[in-house]
Design an enzyme around this catalytic site. Structure first.
Site, PDB file in Angstrom:
ATOM      1  N   CYS A   1      55.013  41.010  57.828  1.00 61.39           N
ATOM      2  CA  CYS A   1      54.737  40.911  56.395  1.00 61.39           C
ATOM      3  C   CYS A   1      53.369  40.331  56.059  1.00 61.39           C
ATOM      4  CB  CYS A   1      55.842  40.115  55.702  1.00 61.39           C
ATOM      5  SG  CYS A   1      56.016  38.403  56.243  1.00 61.39           S
TER       6      CYS A   1
ATOM      7  N   CYS B   1      60.567  33.470  62.192  1.00 64.82           N
ATOM      8  CA  CYS B   1      61.017  33.474  60.800  1.00 64.82           C
ATOM      9  C   CYS B   1      62.543  33.392  60.733  1.00 64.82           C
ATOM     10  CB  CYS B   1      60.507  34.731  60.105  1.00 64.82           C
ATOM     11  SG  CYS B   1      60.842  34.771  58.328  1.00 64.82           S
TER      12      CYS B   1
END
Length: 394
Positions: free
Chosen positions: A220, A124
């Site tokens: 997440c 990410c």
């Protein structure tokens, strides 16, 4: 950078390293909705910078609203917006859901299916945040992108360097090794010199609505740490079973999918032989989980791929010289002594003493061995070389 009052500009270099007044310096603050990034935005605003807050929506908003303990979820977007409104900066939510799915979630699933252990937070940072978001910040006319990461950027003799955070308990260098020289020119990390306790105090001083918000813990998009459920959702049929096999060839039992196992795992194997057994290899193509004694986990070296070098000179020169480095192979482990080299044209790291339980797909992060806090780069583990199979570097 802990003064909460705007000081009069007297010339010279501002706190972010630019030769102009803070009011003339545009900063995009990456706001995840947590305490750290909120404090960064508030600090910069208080110092008089032209701050724009950006929050990324990374996965399905509706599914995320009830998810707590992870960044970039629905409640976090709401929290980031509240902070931006309170400190008086413009705030934008950008829909990066498709990019995040393609570059992070799909890679996560495929890496597990290949028998490796992925680190999606590194992907990410490497793609969505420090590539796509960085480009967006430049499109907005920003001079830099500021984040709430605990890591330090310092100016060295040959340009910016990346260093471990002052607060060792919060240091995030393991997850940021892939930061390139070009990205480092544009990035700023205002919390790198601060302990977490002081960041919490600043949140209280600024009266931020997230001051008492707990830190994020989960990946997440992985509810309650259930990696296998996410992989099966992304890749239906990924949970097909197979054999649990001892290193000596004995079939000891069956498993319900290689995605449930990782190198070094001892618990939950479902087999009993009277001796402690660990997962020592995952043969994904043949759906086999291979187990053995603890000593089978020992490795003498690592072959690396996607190696990013931000140390002095070039990677080629360092590897040719067998340069000493410190290497961290898990985020929770201390760095250990090793040397760089080559093996059949692939970068290799040779440990000074064998290291245990190294998993393919994890990161090997390189640090300066001479007492400084500098990060030299790192790469993803392509192969671990067993301690009894050390080969001569080519």
């Amino acid at each position: 950078m802990t003064d909460t009052k705007t000081a009069a500009w007297t010339g010279g270099i501002n706190s972010l390293g630019f030769a102009k007044a803070p009011a003339d310096t545009r900063v995009v603050a990456a706001m995840s909705g947590g305490v750290d990034s909120s404090v960064v935005a508030a600090m910069l605003k208080a110092e008089g910078y032209d701050v724009i807050g950006i929050t990324l929506q990374l996965y399905d908003h509706g599914a995320a609203i009830e998810k707590k303990g992870a960044c970039c979820a629905g409640q976090d977007i709401h929290d980031a917006r509240n902070v931006a409104d309170m400190i008086g900066i413009p705030h934008y939510v950008l829909d990066y859901e498709s990019k995040f799915r393609e570059q992070v979630m799909e890679d996560f699933a495929d890496t597990y299916l290949a028998g490796s252990t992925p680190i999606p937070c590194i992907r990410c940072n490497q793609t969505v945040k420090f590539s796509d978001l960085l480009k967006t910040a430049k499109d907005l006319g920003a001079d830099c992108l500021a984040t709430g990461h605990y890591i330090r950027r310092t100016e060295g003799a040959d340009g910016p360097e990346l260093h471990r955070a002052a607060d060792a308990s919060r240091d995030q260098s393991y997850f940021l090794f892939a930061t390139t020289r070009e990205q480092l020119e544009f990035l700023r990390f205002p919390l790198g010199d601060l302990p977490k306790t002081e960041v919490r105090e600043l949140a209280d001083r600024f009266s931020l609505p997230v001051a008492s918000k707990p830190d994020s813990q989960d990946i997440c998009f992985v509810p309650e740490g259930s990696y296998a459920n996410v992989v099966e959702k992304l890749r239906p049929g990924a949970g097909r079973g197979g054999d649990i096999v001892h290193l000596d060839g004995r079939i000891l039992g069956e498993h319900n999918g290689v995605i449930h196992y990782t190198i070094g795992q001892r618990r939950g194997l479902g087999v009993a032989t009277g001796e402690p057994l660990f997962v020592v290899k995952i043969d994904a193509p043949n759906r086999r989980v291979i187990v053995g004694p603890r000593e089978a986990l020992m490795t003498s070296g690592l072959l690396l791929e996607e190696l990013n070098w931000i140390g002095p000179g070039s990677l080629e020169a360092a590897a040719d010289a067998g340069a000493p480095v410190l290497v961290r192979v898990r985020s929770t482990r201390p760095p250990v002594a090793a040397r760089l080299g080559w093996h059949d044209g692939t970068p290799v790291i040779w440990f000074d003493a064998p290291e245990e339980g190294v998993a393919r797909g994890q990161a090997a992060v390189l640090y300066d061995p001479d007492g400084s806090t500098r990060i030299l780069g790192g790469g993803f583990i392509l192969k671990a070389i067993p301690a009894d199979e050390r080969v001569v570097a080519a």
